[in-house]
Design a protein around this motif. Structure first.
Motif, PDB file in Angstrom:
ATOM      1  N   HIS A   1     -10.466  -5.287  -2.768  1.00 16.67           N
ATOM      2  CA  HIS A   1      -9.171  -5.027  -3.270  1.00 16.67           C
ATOM      3  C   HIS A   1      -8.000  -6.135  -3.215  1.00 16.67           C
ATOM      4  O   HIS A   1      -7.104  -6.327  -4.118  1.00 16.67           O
ATOM      5  CB  HIS A   1      -8.503  -3.441  -3.106  1.00 16.67           C
ATOM      6  N   PHE A   2      -7.832  -6.566  -1.878  1.00 20.37           N
ATOM      7  CA  PHE A   2      -7.002  -7.664  -1.555  1.00 20.37           C
ATOM      8  C   PHE A   2      -7.323  -9.014  -2.541  1.00 20.37           C
ATOM      9  O   PHE A   2      -6.463  -9.500  -3.027  1.00 20.37           O
ATOM     10  CB  PHE A   2      -7.009  -8.004  -0.042  1.00 20.37           C
TER      11      PHE A   2
ATOM     12  N   HIS B   1     -11.295  -3.065   1.339  1.00 23.55           N
ATOM     13  CA  HIS B   1     -10.158  -3.555   1.670  1.00 23.55           C
ATOM     14  C   HIS B   1     -10.426  -5.069   1.074  1.00 23.55           C
ATOM     15  O   HIS B   1      -9.507  -5.643   0.356  1.00 23.55           O
ATOM     16  CB  HIS B   1     -10.074  -3.730   3.020  1.00 23.55           C
ATOM     17  N   LYS B   2     -11.452  -5.857   1.211  1.00 23.91           N
ATOM     18  CA  LYS B   2     -11.576  -7.425   1.039  1.00 23.91           C
ATOM     19  C   LYS B   2     -11.722  -7.219  -0.716  1.00 23.91           C
ATOM     20  O   LYS B   2     -10.965  -8.043  -1.125  1.00 23.91           O
ATOM     21  CB  LYS B   2     -12.799  -7.769   1.644  1.00 23.91           C
TER      22      LYS B   2
ATOM     23  N   ASN C   1      -7.061  -3.078   9.703  1.00 21.24           N
ATOM     24  CA  ASN C   1      -8.390  -3.746   8.956  1.00 21.24           C
ATOM     25  C   ASN C   1      -7.960  -4.620   7.731  1.00 21.24           C
ATOM     26  O   ASN C   1      -8.388  -5.629   7.602  1.00 21.24           O
ATOM     27  CB  ASN C   1      -9.647  -2.711   8.472  1.00 21.24           C
ATOM     28  N   LEU C   2      -7.098  -3.950   7.208  1.00 19.38           N
ATOM     29  CA  LEU C   2      -6.411  -4.637   5.869  1.00 19.38           C
ATOM     30  C   LEU C   2      -5.780  -5.759   6.190  1.00 19.38           C
ATOM     31  O   LEU C   2      -5.570  -6.901   5.515  1.00 19.38           O
ATOM     32  CB  LEU C   2      -5.525  -3.872   5.203  1.00 19.38           C
TER      33      LEU C   2
ATOM     34  N   ASN D   1       2.045  -3.099   4.530  1.00 17.63           N
ATOM     35  CA  ASN D   1       1.376  -1.731   4.790  1.00 17.63           C
ATOM     36  C   ASN D   1       2.279  -0.489   5.216  1.00 17.63           C
ATOM     37  O   ASN D   1       2.976  -0.489   6.144  1.00 17.63           O
ATOM     38  CB  ASN D   1       0.583  -1.942   6.094  1.00 17.63           C
TER      39      ASN D   1
ATOM     40  N   ALA E   1      -6.689   1.827   9.402  1.00 20.21           N
ATOM     41  CA  ALA E   1      -6.837   1.125   8.047  1.00 20.21           C
ATOM     42  C   ALA E   1      -5.729  -0.037   7.814  1.00 20.21           C
ATOM     43  O   ALA E   1      -5.898  -1.079   7.399  1.00 20.21           O
ATOM     44  CB  ALA E   1      -6.514   2.356   6.740  1.00 20.21           C
TER      45      ALA E   1
ATOM     46  N   THR F   1       0.753  -1.247  -0.009  1.00 23.53           N
ATOM     47  CA  THR F   1       0.009  -0.049   0.125  1.00 23.53           C
ATOM     48  C   THR F   1       0.892   1.235   0.279  1.00 23.53           C
ATOM     49  O   THR F   1       1.859   1.385   0.233  1.00 23.53           O
ATOM     50  CB  THR F   1      -1.049  -0.011   1.266  1.00 23.53           C
TER      51      THR F   1
ATOM     52  N   VAL G   1      -6.999   3.632   1.063  1.00 20.04           N
ATOM     53  CA  VAL G   1      -6.982   2.705   2.343  1.00 20.04           C
ATOM     54  C   VAL G   1      -7.744   3.151   3.224  1.00 20.04           C
ATOM     55  O   VAL G   1      -7.952   2.223   4.131  1.00 20.04           O
ATOM     56  CB  VAL G   1      -5.238   2.312   2.706  1.00 20.04           C
TER      57      VAL G   1
ATOM     58  N   CYS H   1     -12.253   1.465   4.505  1.00 16.07           N
ATOM     59  CA  CYS H   1     -12.110   0.064   4.998  1.00 16.07           C
ATOM     60  C   CYS H   1     -13.128  -1.029   4.146  1.00 16.07           C
ATOM     61  O   CYS H   1     -12.636  -2.154   4.235  1.00 16.07           O
ATOM     62  CB  CYS H   1     -12.012   0.025   6.304  1.00 16.07           C
TER      63      CYS H   1
END
Length: 330
Positions: free
Chosen positions: A118-119, A115-116, A165-166, A134, A162, A51, A109, A112
Motif C-alpha cells: 500500500h505504501f 503495508h509495503k 511497522n508502517l 500515522n 501497526a 492513515t 492498517v 501489516c
C-alpha cells in the motif's frame, strides 16, 4: 545588579509563559509557530500519506493540508468514505489540486503484511512520499483491573504495532531519498496517565517511547519525527472506542455542549506542527494545556491536586462528565 536583572527576566518569562499557556489552545511553542513560524502553505506540492483518513482528526488534517495545495494519499478501511473525503479535499483546494493529486488507498492498517504494497502504491503514483502521518487508532474506556488481556493485545496491534511497522516500511523510502518526516497522532494521554483508559494510555506511552528513540537514532540525519498530542476533540472516537471486553465497542457519543476542541482546529494545528517540524505538540482547550504543564514540570503539585480532586476530575476534564463505572466494567 546583574543577578537582579536575570531574576527579573526569569520572573517576566514565567509570567508571560503562564499567561500564554492559559490563553492558548495548544502548547506555547506551537502557538508561537502558528503566529510567527512557517505557514502550512510552505507544504504546497509535498506528498503526505495519512492513515485513518476517512474520519475524525485524520479527515480534518487532510482538509487543512488540501487548502494549501498538499498532495494526499488517503488510507483507511472504508472506500466510500475515502472518496467522500477526497471530493471534499479537491473542493477545498480551490483548483490547487487535480483528481490525480489525491489518491485513495483502501487499507486495513492492522494487516501489516499489506503495508509495503500500500505504501508503494503512493510512491509509484506520486514518485515519492514526503511525510507519513500515522493517524489510525482507537480510544478506550474501561476499568484497569476489569480489562481482558485480549483487549490489550488488540488495541496494541492497532495503536502501536501497526504504526511501528508502517513507519519501518516508510523508513526504507526516506532513507533512499536521504530525508523524510514521520508524524504520529498520539494523545495527551501519552504524556499524563488517563483514568479509565489504561490500555489506551499504555499504547500512547509506547508510541512516545518508540518514536523518541527513532528521533534520537536519526538526530544527525534529515529525518524529522513529530508527535501530535490532541486532548479532548469533537470526533466520533467514543463510538468506536474499546471497552474492557473483547469485541465490544463503547457506542457512546460526544455532546455538543462538551468542552472540546473542534476537529477542524485540531487538523489545522497538525498542519502547523508538520510544516514547522515540531518534535512534540499539544492541543486542547483550557484548562487542559496548563494542567499538562503542571503535570510535567510540577509533578508534586500535580499529585497533591489529584489527591484532593480525585481521578474523577481528570476524567471529567477529558470527557466532560463523570465516569459511569458500570459501563466500563460490563
Amino acid at each position: 545588579m546583574f543577578f537582579t536583572a536575570i531574576g527579573i527576566g526569569v520572573f517576566v518569562y514565567g509570567v508571560v509563559f503562564s499567561v500564554l499557556a492559559c490563553l492558548a489552545d495548544c502548547d506555547v511553542e506551537l502557538w508561537l509557530y502558528e503566529k510567527l513560524g512557517k505557514s502550512p502553505r510552505r507544504l504546497k506540492g509535498k506528498v503526505v500519506f495519512i492513515t485513518g483518513a476517512s474520519s475524525g482528526i485524520g479527515e480534518h488534517t487532510a482538509y487543512s493540508l488540501a487548502k494549501f495545495g498538499v498532495k494526499l494519499a488517503l488510507a483507511a478501511r472504508r472506500p466510500h468514505e475515502l472518496q467522500r473525503v477526497k471530493n471534499k479535499c479537491l473542493e477545498l483546494s480551490k483548483g490547487q489540486l487535480e483528481d490525480k493529486d489525491v489518491l485513495t488507498i483502501p487499507m486495513d492498517v492492522t494487516d501489516c503484511s499489506s503495508h509495503k504494497r500500500h505504501f508503494s502504491m503512493a510512491v509509484n503514483h506520486f514518485g515519492k512520499v514526503d511525510i507519513l502521518l500515522n493517524n489510525a487508532g482507537r480510544s478506550q474506556r474501561a476499568e484497569w483491573d476489569a480489562t481482558e488481556l485480549a483487549v490489550d493485545h488488540q488495541l496494541f496491534e492497532l495503536n502501536v504495532f501497526a504504526v511501528v511497522n508502517l513507519t519501518r516500511v516508510a523508513m526504507e523510502h526516506f532513507n533512499a531519498m536521504g530525508q523524510g518526516h514521520v508524524a504520529v497522532v498520539s494523545s495527551l494521554a501519552g504524556i499524563i496517565g488517563a483514568p479509565h483508559s489504561g490500555t489506551y494510555t499504555g499504547s500512547k506511552h509506547a508510541i512516545h517511547g518508540y518514536f523518541n528513540s527513532l528521533r534520537i537514532e536519526n538526530i544527525r540525519k534529515k529525518l524529522n519525527v513529530t508527535l501530535l498530542c490532541p486532548g479532548p476533540t469533537f470526533t466520533n472516537f467514543l463510538g468506536e472506542a474499546f471497552t474492557g471486553k473483547i469485541g465490544q465497542k463503547l457506542n457512546s457519543s460526544t455532546d455538543p455542549k462538551d468542552k472540546r476542541m473542534t476537529a477542524e482546529r485540531c487538523g489545522y494545528l497538525n498542519a502547523v506542527a508538520l510544516v514547522n517540524k515540531t518534535r512534540e505538540s499539544w492541543m486542547g482547550v483550557f484548562p487542559i494545556i496548563p494542567f499538562t504543564y503542571i503535570g510535567i514540570y510540577f509533578p508534586i503539585i500535580f499529585n497533591c491536586a489529584l489527591q484532593i480532586l480525585g481521578p474523577e476530575y481528570l476524567f471529567k476534564l477529558r470527557d466532560s462528565k463523570k465516569p459511569d463505572q458500570n459501563s466500563h466494567k460490563d
